[in-house]
Design a protein around this motif. Structure first.
Motif, PDB file in Angstrom:
ATOM      1  N   ASP A   1     -43.010  -6.015 -16.218  1.00  0.00           N
ATOM      2  CA  ASP A   1     -43.204  -6.261 -14.791  1.00  0.00           C
ATOM      3  C   ASP A   1     -43.348  -4.924 -14.077  1.00  0.00           C
ATOM      4  O   ASP A   1     -42.807  -3.908 -14.503  1.00  0.00           O
ATOM      5  N   ILE A   2     -44.078  -4.935 -12.969  1.00  0.00           N
ATOM      6  CA  ILE A   2     -44.253  -3.744 -12.142  1.00  0.00           C
ATOM      7  C   ILE A   2     -43.368  -3.904 -10.906  1.00  0.00           C
ATOM      8  O   ILE A   2     -43.406  -4.938 -10.244  1.00  0.00           O
ATOM      9  N   VAL A   3     -42.575  -2.868 -10.639  1.00  0.00           N
ATOM     10  CA  VAL A   3     -41.585  -2.910  -9.562  1.00  0.00           C
ATOM     11  C   VAL A   3     -41.902  -1.834  -8.533  1.00  0.00           C
ATOM     12  O   VAL A   3     -42.230  -0.700  -8.879  1.00  0.00           O
ATOM     13  N   LYS A   4     -41.813  -2.203  -7.248  1.00  0.00           N
ATOM     14  CA  LYS A   4     -41.917  -1.236  -6.151  1.00  0.00           C
ATOM     15  C   LYS A   4     -40.509  -1.032  -5.618  1.00  0.00           C
ATOM     16  O   LYS A   4     -39.824  -2.002  -5.283  1.00  0.00           O
ATOM     17  N   PHE A   5     -40.062   0.219  -5.555  1.00  0.00           N
ATOM     18  CA  PHE A   5     -38.697   0.493  -5.107  1.00  0.00           C
ATOM     19  C   PHE A   5     -38.611   1.856  -4.445  1.00  0.00           C
ATOM     20  O   PHE A   5     -39.489   2.699  -4.607  1.00  0.00           O
ATOM     21  N   THR A   6     -37.544   2.050  -3.677  1.00  0.00           N
ATOM     22  CA  THR A   6     -37.249   3.343  -3.061  1.00  0.00           C
ATOM     23  C   THR A   6     -36.201   4.036  -3.923  1.00  0.00           C
ATOM     24  O   THR A   6     -35.094   3.519  -4.071  1.00  0.00           O
ATOM     25  N   PRO A   7     -36.532   5.192  -4.492  1.00  0.00           N
ATOM     26  CA  PRO A   7     -35.567   5.867  -5.369  1.00  0.00           C
ATOM     27  C   PRO A   7     -34.470   6.564  -4.573  1.00  0.00           C
ATOM     28  O   PRO A   7     -34.609   6.810  -3.378  1.00  0.00           O
ATOM     29  N   LYS A   8     -33.396   6.858  -5.243  1.00  0.00           N
ATOM     30  CA  LYS A   8     -32.316   7.666  -4.667  1.00  0.00           C
ATOM     31  C   LYS A   8     -32.533   9.111  -5.118  1.00  0.00           C
ATOM     32  O   LYS A   8     -32.845   9.371  -6.272  1.00  0.00           O
ATOM     33  N   VAL A   9     -32.371  10.051  -4.195  1.00  0.00           N
ATOM     34  CA  VAL A   9     -32.516  11.483  -4.494  1.00  0.00           C
ATOM     35  C   VAL A   9     -31.315  12.226  -3.930  1.00  0.00           C
ATOM     36  O   VAL A   9     -30.624  11.729  -3.036  1.00  0.00           O
ATOM     37  N   LEU A  10     -31.065  13.404  -4.431  1.00  0.00           N
ATOM     38  CA  LEU A  10     -29.970  14.226  -3.907  1.00  0.00           C
ATOM     39  C   LEU A  10     -30.309  14.735  -2.517  1.00  0.00           C
ATOM     40  O   LEU A  10     -31.453  15.105  -2.248  1.00  0.00           O
TER      41      LEU A  10
ATOM     42  N   GLY B   1     -27.106  18.665  -2.213  1.00  0.00           N
ATOM     43  CA  GLY B   1     -26.824  18.278  -3.584  1.00  0.00           C
ATOM     44  C   GLY B   1     -25.480  17.595  -3.747  1.00  0.00           C
ATOM     45  O   GLY B   1     -24.927  17.555  -4.838  1.00  0.00           O
ATOM     46  N   SER B   2     -24.971  17.038  -2.647  1.00  0.00           N
ATOM     47  CA  SER B   2     -23.629  16.461  -2.705  1.00  0.00           C
ATOM     48  C   SER B   2     -23.604  14.938  -2.811  1.00  0.00           C
ATOM     49  O   SER B   2     -22.584  14.366  -3.175  1.00  0.00           O
ATOM     50  N   GLU B   3     -24.707  14.272  -2.455  1.00  0.00           N
ATOM     51  CA  GLU B   3     -24.738  12.810  -2.559  1.00  0.00           C
ATOM     52  C   GLU B   3     -26.173  12.322  -2.704  1.00  0.00           C
ATOM     53  O   GLU B   3     -27.128  13.034  -2.396  1.00  0.00           O
ATOM     54  N   TYR B   4     -26.300  11.092  -3.205  1.00  0.00           N
ATOM     55  CA  TYR B   4     -27.614  10.485  -3.349  1.00  0.00           C
ATOM     56  C   TYR B   4     -27.946   9.671  -2.112  1.00  0.00           C
ATOM     57  O   TYR B   4     -27.108   8.940  -1.593  1.00  0.00           O
ATOM     58  N   ILE B   5     -29.173   9.823  -1.648  1.00  0.00           N
ATOM     59  CA  ILE B   5     -29.661   9.074  -0.482  1.00  0.00           C
ATOM     60  C   ILE B   5     -31.007   8.458  -0.848  1.00  0.00           C
ATOM     61  O   ILE B   5     -31.651   8.862  -1.822  1.00  0.00           O
ATOM     62  N   ASP B   6     -31.434   7.469  -0.058  1.00  0.00           N
ATOM     63  CA  ASP B   6     -32.751   6.876  -0.294  1.00  0.00           C
ATOM     64  C   ASP B   6     -33.838   7.879   0.065  1.00  0.00           C
ATOM     65  O   ASP B   6     -33.761   8.555   1.097  1.00  0.00           O
ATOM     66  N   ALA B   7     -34.854   7.965  -0.793  1.00  0.00           N
ATOM     67  CA  ALA B   7     -36.001   8.820  -0.499  1.00  0.00           C
ATOM     68  C   ALA B   7     -36.803   8.194   0.640  1.00  0.00           C
ATOM     69  O   ALA B   7     -36.589   7.028   1.000  1.00  0.00           O
ATOM     70  N   ASN B   8     -37.731   8.937   1.191  1.00  0.00           N
ATOM     71  CA  ASN B   8     -38.558   8.407   2.284  1.00  0.00           C
ATOM     72  C   ASN B   8     -39.912   7.915   1.775  1.00  0.00           C
ATOM     73  O   ASN B   8     -40.884   7.899   2.502  1.00  0.00           O
ATOM     74  N   TYR B   9     -39.970   7.523   0.521  1.00  0.00           N
ATOM     75  CA  TYR B   9     -41.200   6.998  -0.077  1.00  0.00           C
ATOM     76  C   TYR B   9     -40.828   5.957  -1.128  1.00  0.00           C
ATOM     77  O   TYR B   9     -39.681   5.838  -1.535  1.00  0.00           O
ATOM     78  N   GLU B  10     -41.823   5.185  -1.544  1.00  0.00           N
ATOM     79  CA  GLU B  10     -41.625   4.178  -2.578  1.00  0.00           C
ATOM     80  C   GLU B  10     -42.334   4.605  -3.855  1.00  0.00           C
ATOM     81  O   GLU B  10     -43.293   5.378  -3.814  1.00  0.00           O
ATOM     82  N   LEU B  11     -41.854   4.087  -4.954  1.00  0.00           N
ATOM     83  CA  LEU B  11     -42.460   4.330  -6.260  1.00  0.00           C
ATOM     84  C   LEU B  11     -42.839   3.008  -6.905  1.00  0.00           C
ATOM     85  O   LEU B  11     -42.248   1.970  -6.604  1.00  0.00           O
ATOM     86  N   LEU B  12     -43.815   3.075  -7.785  1.00  0.00           N
ATOM     87  CA  LEU B  12     -44.132   1.949  -8.655  1.00  0.00           C
ATOM     88  C   LEU B  12     -43.668   2.317 -10.053  1.00  0.00           C
ATOM     89  O   LEU B  12     -43.856   3.460 -10.497  1.00  0.00           O
ATOM     90  N   ALA B  13     -43.091   1.352 -10.754  1.00  0.00           N
ATOM     91  CA  ALA B  13     -42.626   1.596 -12.110  1.00  0.00           C
ATOM     92  C   ALA B  13     -42.767   0.316 -12.925  1.00  0.00           C
ATOM     93  O   ALA B  13     -42.799  -0.786 -12.382  1.00  0.00           O
ATOM     94  N   VAL B  14     -42.843   0.475 -14.244  1.00  0.00           N
ATOM     95  CA  VAL B  14     -42.913  -0.649 -15.171  1.00  0.00           C
ATOM     96  C   VAL B  14     -41.562  -0.779 -15.856  1.00  0.00           C
ATOM     97  O   VAL B  14     -40.959   0.218 -16.252  1.00  0.00           O
ATOM     98  N   ILE B  15     -41.093  -2.010 -16.010  1.00  0.00           N
ATOM     99  CA  ILE B  15     -39.856  -2.248 -16.748  1.00  0.00           C
ATOM    100  C   ILE B  15     -40.163  -2.144 -18.235  1.00  0.00           C
ATOM    101  O   ILE B  15     -41.018  -2.876 -18.747  1.00  0.00           O
ATOM    102  N   GLU B  16     -39.481  -1.223 -18.897  1.00  0.00           N
ATOM    103  CA  GLU B  16     -39.670  -1.012 -20.336  1.00  0.00           C
ATOM    104  C   GLU B  16     -38.311  -0.821 -20.992  1.00  0.00           C
ATOM    105  O   GLU B  16     -37.285  -0.730 -20.317  1.00  0.00           O
ATOM    106  N   ALA B  17     -38.322  -0.716 -22.304  1.00  0.00           N
ATOM    107  CA  ALA B  17     -37.113  -0.375 -23.057  1.00  0.00           C
ATOM    108  C   ALA B  17     -37.237   1.075 -23.503  1.00  0.00           C
ATOM    109  O   ALA B  17     -38.299   1.494 -23.965  1.00  0.00           O
TER     110      ALA B  17
END
Length: 144
Positions: free
Chosen positions: A65-74, A78-94
């Motif tokens: 499946d192809i997923v659109k999501f907002t990644p977390k970045v430092l 560099g002290s905590e993870y926050i949502d990025a201001n962009y979305e990514l597409l990714a494929v679910i794989e093993a």
């Protein structure tokens, strides 16, 4: 682990979800999905397993499946993870350890094509297609 084991596969009519089996039809062993009512012959190359998670709209997630999501970045400190201001597409794989991961489709921000990302991001993401029906998403770049 209490994950439901089920598969999906595509035939000439569409997608079938259920239990995977192999049946002898006219002296040929073919893959079938039992959907609770009957066995449906499916294309071997489209068989995908349910990964036990759903996206933010409660849609079941399967490998490929192809997923659109907002990644977390430092953050800048560099002290905590926050949502990025962009979305990514990714494929679910093993991955090599047979764990479910999101494999990034496009270079964006801190992420490079083919890098892997935590599957938990699927929970806040949205399944927008799969590699069989939506080949155009494999090459499409998302806008900022």
């Amino acid at each position: 682990m209490n994950r439901e084991i089920k598969f999906r596969g595509k035939n000439k009519i569409g997608w079938v979800k259920g239990v995977l089996s192999y049946q002898n039809i006219k002296n040929e062993i073919v893959p079938c999905i039992y959907d609770g009512y009957m066995y449906c012959v499916v294309n071997q190359n489209t068989i995908c397993q349910f990964i036990g998670l759903c996206d933010k709209k409660s849609k079941e997630a399967y490998f490929n499946d192809i997923v659109k999501f907002t990644p977390k970045v430092l953050n800048c400190f560099g002290s905590e993870y926050i949502d990025a201001n962009y979305e990514l597409l990714a494929v679910i794989e093993a991955n090599e350890y047979n764990h479910s991961v999101l494999r990034i489709l496009h270079n964006k921000g801190q992420f490079k094509k083919n890098e892997v990302y935590h599957i938990e991001s699927l929970l806040n993401g949205e399944i927008v297609g799969n590699i069989y029906d939506n080949k155009e998403l494999l090459e499409t770049n998302l806008r900022d």
